[in-house]
Write a protein that holds these residues in place. Structure first.
Motif, PDB file in Angstrom:
ATOM      1  N   GLY A 183      77.350  15.811 -18.962  1.00  0.00           N
ATOM      2  CA  GLY A 183      76.354  15.519 -17.934  1.00  0.00           C
ATOM      3  C   GLY A 183      76.156  14.043 -17.659  1.00  0.00           C
ATOM      4  O   GLY A 183      75.906  13.646 -16.517  1.00  0.00           O
ATOM      5  N   TYR A 184      76.262  13.208 -18.693  1.00  0.00           N
ATOM      6  CA  TYR A 184      76.025  11.776 -18.537  1.00  0.00           C
ATOM      7  C   TYR A 184      77.254  11.029 -18.016  1.00  0.00           C
ATOM      8  O   TYR A 184      77.120   9.990 -17.377  1.00  0.00           O
ATOM      9  CB  TYR A 184      75.609  11.152 -19.875  1.00  0.00           C
ATOM     10  CG  TYR A 184      74.230  11.528 -20.368  1.00  0.00           C
ATOM     11  CD1 TYR A 184      73.235  11.969 -19.514  1.00  0.00           C
ATOM     12  CD2 TYR A 184      73.919  11.433 -21.734  1.00  0.00           C
ATOM     13  CE1 TYR A 184      71.976  12.306 -19.974  1.00  0.00           C
ATOM     14  CE2 TYR A 184      72.660  11.763 -22.209  1.00  0.00           C
ATOM     15  CZ  TYR A 184      71.688  12.200 -21.326  1.00  0.00           C
ATOM     16  OH  TYR A 184      70.441  12.531 -21.796  1.00  0.00           O
ATOM     17  N   SER A 185      78.445  11.512 -18.317  1.00  0.00           N
ATOM     18  CA  SER A 185      79.671  10.796 -17.937  1.00  0.00           C
ATOM     19  C   SER A 185      79.957  10.986 -16.451  1.00  0.00           C
ATOM     20  O   SER A 185      79.452  11.904 -15.807  1.00  0.00           O
ATOM     21  CB  SER A 185      80.847  11.282 -18.780  1.00  0.00           C
ATOM     22  OG  SER A 185      81.045  12.674 -18.636  1.00  0.00           O
ATOM     23  N   PHE A 190      86.941  12.547 -18.555  1.00  0.00           N
ATOM     24  CA  PHE A 190      87.243  13.806 -19.245  1.00  0.00           C
ATOM     25  C   PHE A 190      87.876  14.833 -18.298  1.00  0.00           C
ATOM     26  O   PHE A 190      87.291  15.857 -17.969  1.00  0.00           O
ATOM     27  CB  PHE A 190      85.971  14.376 -19.897  1.00  0.00           C
ATOM     28  CG  PHE A 190      85.311  13.429 -20.859  1.00  0.00           C
ATOM     29  CD1 PHE A 190      85.898  13.147 -22.075  1.00  0.00           C
ATOM     30  CD2 PHE A 190      84.115  12.796 -20.537  1.00  0.00           C
ATOM     31  CE1 PHE A 190      85.301  12.261 -22.970  1.00  0.00           C
ATOM     32  CE2 PHE A 190      83.507  11.918 -21.416  1.00  0.00           C
ATOM     33  CZ  PHE A 190      84.108  11.648 -22.637  1.00  0.00           C
ATOM     34  N   ILE A 191      89.077  14.525 -17.860  1.00  0.00           N
ATOM     35  CA  ILE A 191      89.850  15.404 -16.984  1.00  0.00           C
ATOM     36  C   ILE A 191      90.815  16.234 -17.827  1.00  0.00           C
ATOM     37  O   ILE A 191      91.468  15.722 -18.730  1.00  0.00           O
ATOM     38  CB  ILE A 191      90.665  14.585 -15.956  1.00  0.00           C
ATOM     39  CG1 ILE A 191      89.728  13.766 -15.060  1.00  0.00           C
ATOM     40  CG2 ILE A 191      91.562  15.493 -15.119  1.00  0.00           C
ATOM     41  CD1 ILE A 191      88.869  14.575 -14.136  1.00  0.00           C
ATOM     42  N   ASP A 192      90.904  17.527 -17.551  1.00  0.00           N
ATOM     43  CA  ASP A 192      91.886  18.381 -18.229  1.00  0.00           C
ATOM     44  C   ASP A 192      92.666  19.204 -17.202  1.00  0.00           C
ATOM     45  O   ASP A 192      93.830  18.945 -16.940  1.00  0.00           O
ATOM     46  CB  ASP A 192      91.207  19.282 -19.254  1.00  0.00           C
ATOM     47  CG  ASP A 192      92.208  20.159 -20.008  1.00  0.00           C
ATOM     48  OD1 ASP A 192      93.245  19.628 -20.465  1.00  0.00           O
ATOM     49  OD2 ASP A 192      91.964  21.378 -20.127  1.00  0.00           O
ATOM     50  N   ASP A 193      92.005  20.181 -16.582  1.00  0.00           N
ATOM     51  CA  ASP A 193      92.672  21.021 -15.591  1.00  0.00           C
ATOM     52  C   ASP A 193      92.768  20.255 -14.265  1.00  0.00           C
ATOM     53  O   ASP A 193      91.758  19.981 -13.619  1.00  0.00           O
ATOM     54  CB  ASP A 193      91.876  22.313 -15.399  1.00  0.00           C
ATOM     55  CG  ASP A 193      92.595  23.344 -14.552  1.00  0.00           C
ATOM     56  OD1 ASP A 193      93.097  22.964 -13.472  1.00  0.00           O
ATOM     57  OD2 ASP A 193      92.648  24.519 -14.941  1.00  0.00           O
ATOM     58  N   LYS A 198      89.367  17.979  -8.712  1.00  0.00           N
ATOM     59  CA  LYS A 198      88.871  17.531  -7.396  1.00  0.00           C
ATOM     60  C   LYS A 198      87.446  17.986  -7.126  1.00  0.00           C
ATOM     61  O   LYS A 198      86.832  17.568  -6.144  1.00  0.00           O
ATOM     62  CB  LYS A 198      89.800  18.024  -6.294  1.00  0.00           C
ATOM     63  CG  LYS A 198      89.890  19.546  -6.180  1.00  0.00           C
ATOM     64  CD  LYS A 198      90.888  19.939  -5.089  1.00  0.00           C
ATOM     65  CE  LYS A 198      91.023  21.451  -4.980  1.00  0.00           C
ATOM     66  NZ  LYS A 198      92.006  21.846  -3.941  1.00  0.00           N
ATOM     67  N   TYR A 199      86.914  18.847  -7.992  1.00  0.00           N
ATOM     68  CA  TYR A 199      85.547  19.337  -7.811  1.00  0.00           C
ATOM     69  C   TYR A 199      84.566  18.499  -8.629  1.00  0.00           C
ATOM     70  O   TYR A 199      84.929  17.876  -9.632  1.00  0.00           O
ATOM     71  CB  TYR A 199      85.448  20.807  -8.213  1.00  0.00           C
ATOM     72  CG  TYR A 199      86.275  21.723  -7.338  1.00  0.00           C
ATOM     73  CD1 TYR A 199      85.784  22.183  -6.125  1.00  0.00           C
ATOM     74  CD2 TYR A 199      87.558  22.101  -7.720  1.00  0.00           C
ATOM     75  CE1 TYR A 199      86.550  23.010  -5.311  1.00  0.00           C
ATOM     76  CE2 TYR A 199      88.335  22.919  -6.914  1.00  0.00           C
ATOM     77  CZ  TYR A 199      87.825  23.371  -5.714  1.00  0.00           C
ATOM     78  OH  TYR A 199      88.593  24.170  -4.907  1.00  0.00           O
ATOM     79  N   SER A 200      83.318  18.516  -8.208  1.00  0.00           N
ATOM     80  CA  SER A 200      82.279  17.733  -8.880  1.00  0.00           C
ATOM     81  C   SER A 200      81.942  18.317 -10.255  1.00  0.00           C
ATOM     82  O   SER A 200      82.117  19.518 -10.494  1.00  0.00           O
ATOM     83  CB  SER A 200      81.028  17.708  -8.012  1.00  0.00           C
ATOM     84  OG  SER A 200      79.959  17.060  -8.676  1.00  0.00           O
ATOM     85  N   SER A 201      81.444  17.464 -11.136  1.00  0.00           N
ATOM     86  CA  SER A 201      80.907  17.924 -12.427  1.00  0.00           C
ATOM     87  C   SER A 201      79.455  17.485 -12.581  1.00  0.00           C
ATOM     88  O   SER A 201      78.915  17.436 -13.690  1.00  0.00           O
ATOM     89  CB  SER A 201      81.753  17.384 -13.586  1.00  0.00           C
ATOM     90  OG  SER A 201      81.709  15.964 -13.609  1.00  0.00           O
ATOM     91  N   ASN A 248      75.793   6.212 -25.195  1.00  0.00           N
ATOM     92  CA  ASN A 248      76.546   5.135 -24.558  1.00  0.00           C
ATOM     93  C   ASN A 248      76.756   5.366 -23.062  1.00  0.00           C
ATOM     94  O   ASN A 248      77.236   4.466 -22.357  1.00  0.00           O
ATOM     95  CB  ASN A 248      77.899   4.964 -25.249  1.00  0.00           C
ATOM     96  CG  ASN A 248      77.766   4.480 -26.674  1.00  0.00           C
ATOM     97  OD1 ASN A 248      76.749   3.889 -27.040  1.00  0.00           O
ATOM     98  ND2 ASN A 248      78.768   4.727 -27.493  1.00  0.00           N
ATOM     99  N   TYR A 249      76.433   6.563 -22.579  1.00  0.00           N
ATOM    100  CA  TYR A 249      76.643   6.899 -21.170  1.00  0.00           C
ATOM    101  C   TYR A 249      75.332   6.981 -20.380  1.00  0.00           C
ATOM    102  O   TYR A 249      75.359   7.215 -19.175  1.00  0.00           O
ATOM    103  CB  TYR A 249      77.373   8.240 -21.050  1.00  0.00           C
ATOM    104  CG  TYR A 249      78.787   8.224 -21.599  1.00  0.00           C
ATOM    105  CD1 TYR A 249      79.879   8.022 -20.759  1.00  0.00           C
ATOM    106  CD2 TYR A 249      79.036   8.402 -22.952  1.00  0.00           C
ATOM    107  CE1 TYR A 249      81.180   8.009 -21.252  1.00  0.00           C
ATOM    108  CE2 TYR A 249      80.325   8.387 -23.463  1.00  0.00           C
ATOM    109  CZ  TYR A 249      81.395   8.185 -22.606  1.00  0.00           C
ATOM    110  OH  TYR A 249      82.675   8.163 -23.115  1.00  0.00           O
ATOM    111  N   VAL A 250      74.207   6.778 -21.051  1.00  0.00           N
ATOM    112  CA  VAL A 250      72.912   6.926 -20.381  1.00  0.00           C
ATOM    113  C   VAL A 250      72.659   5.758 -19.429  1.00  0.00           C
ATOM    114  O   VAL A 250      72.878   4.597 -19.774  1.00  0.00           O
ATOM    115  CB  VAL A 250      71.766   7.011 -21.412  1.00  0.00           C
ATOM    116  CG1 VAL A 250      70.406   7.008 -20.711  1.00  0.00           C
ATOM    117  CG2 VAL A 250      71.915   8.257 -22.267  1.00  0.00           C
TER     118      VAL A 250
END
Length: 324
Positions: A183-185, A190-193, A198-201, A248-250
């Motif tokens: 949620g914070y990044s 963190f890409i895998d598939d 191309k879709y939002s996270s 660290n991502y906040v």
């Protein structure tokens, strides 16, 4: 000039009326849901219902494959809204715990009544799996799995009549750690598939149940065989801690966060949640902290008092981050 101030006054009054009406509606809804939850919980102590403690009895879609990038099909379960209308449904995504090595996507009994209360109000609940660590630590893959679940929701929103702009995430323990990172990044992290990338996270809010938010605080000296093998596989601990510490991502744009943690947690130090809370405050990110008093980590032996305070706080938090 008088006309300008008159129009400005009318706009301000309208804005105040709208604000009060929405705020009042959410207070009423909170009161209604808390009472409905208490009633549901008491009823289930006497007579089990299909929408009671065992959510699996009313699951709509089981083991839906959301990706397969490593020879391991990863699946999710969907518990559709129980409200009969055609409006796209807000989503609550559940991410299980288990020390990154164990666990499954079955929803705990302690959470089932409150989640079913939301289903009755129009929410869809999705419970996801992620690739468990076996012989070595791979937090990168696990975080990507959670982000890919969120991306899959965006991709398939019309198929299941869900609203991708209204996604909240509940994570427990290691699942909370992964959820916070997801949620914070940023969307490009963190890409895998590749087909989902191309879709939002992006998510609207996060609920953290006793997540290890500062890996520096974890005691790794007295672990079982599986966990010892996992943590011994980490060669550059400083780099891993830096990359996989949610704090660290906040930043001020981070999703609203609710932290729920016992001050007597025997596994994950309560201090880590206090540190996350303080970091969110420091960065002007919206955050709330609910402190439990049971000696509990995974909700398995939570007291009835803590179930009440946890559920009420969770209900209020979700409603005030809700479009309802």
């Amino acid at each position: 000039m008088k006309k300008f101030f008159k129009r400005l006054l009318i706009i301000l009054i309208a804005a105040i009326i709208i604000f009060i009406s929405i705020f009042h509606k959410r207070i009423i809804l909170t009161y209604a849901l808390v009472n409905k939850y208490i009633s549901l919980k008491n009823d289930n102590m006497r007579t089990p219902k299909i929408n009671g403690l065992k959510m699996s009895q009313s699951m709509n879609y089981r083991d839906v494959i959301y990706k397969n990038t490593n020879g391991v099909p990863l699946t999710l379960d969907i518990y559709s809204s129980l409200k009969k209308d055609n409006n796209p449904s807000p989503v609550i995504l559940y991410v299980h715990g288990g020390s990154w090595v164990y666990g499954d996507k079955n929803i705990p009994d302690a959470l089932s009544p409150v989640l079913n209360t939301f289903r009755e109000e129009g929410y869809t609940i999705i419970s996801t799996s992620y690739e468990l660590n076996r012989n070595k630590a791979d937090f990168n893959k696990q975080v990507a799995d959670i982000k890919d679940t969120i991306r899959w929701i965006y991709k398939n929103n019309s198929t299941y009549n869900i609203d991708p702009n209204e996604i909240g995430v509940i994570g427990v323990s290691s699942g909370a750690h992964l959820s916070l990172l997801a949620g914070y990044s940023s969307n490009d992290d963190f890409i895998d598939d590749k087909t989902l990338s191309k879709y939002s996270s992006k998510v609207k809010y996060l609920i953290d149940f006793a997540g290890p938010t500062d890996l520096n605080l974890l005691n790794t000296n007295d672990l079982n065989y599986d966990l010892t093998k996992i943590f011994n596989s980490i060669k550059d601990k400083d780099t891993v801690i830096k990359k996989f510490n949610p704090m660290n991502y906040v930043n001020k744009e981070s999703p609203n966060t609710l932290i729920i943690h016992s001050s007597f947690d025997p596994m994950v130090p309560y201090k880590s949640s206090k540190e996350l809370y303080n970091k969110c405050v420091q960065e002007h990110a919206k955050v709330e902290l609910i402190t439990l008093n049971s000696s509990v980590h995974d909700l398995s032996n939570i007291s009835s008092t803590d179930i009440g305070s946890m559920s009420e706080g969770l209900l209020k938090f979700v409603i005030f981050n809700s479009p309802l």
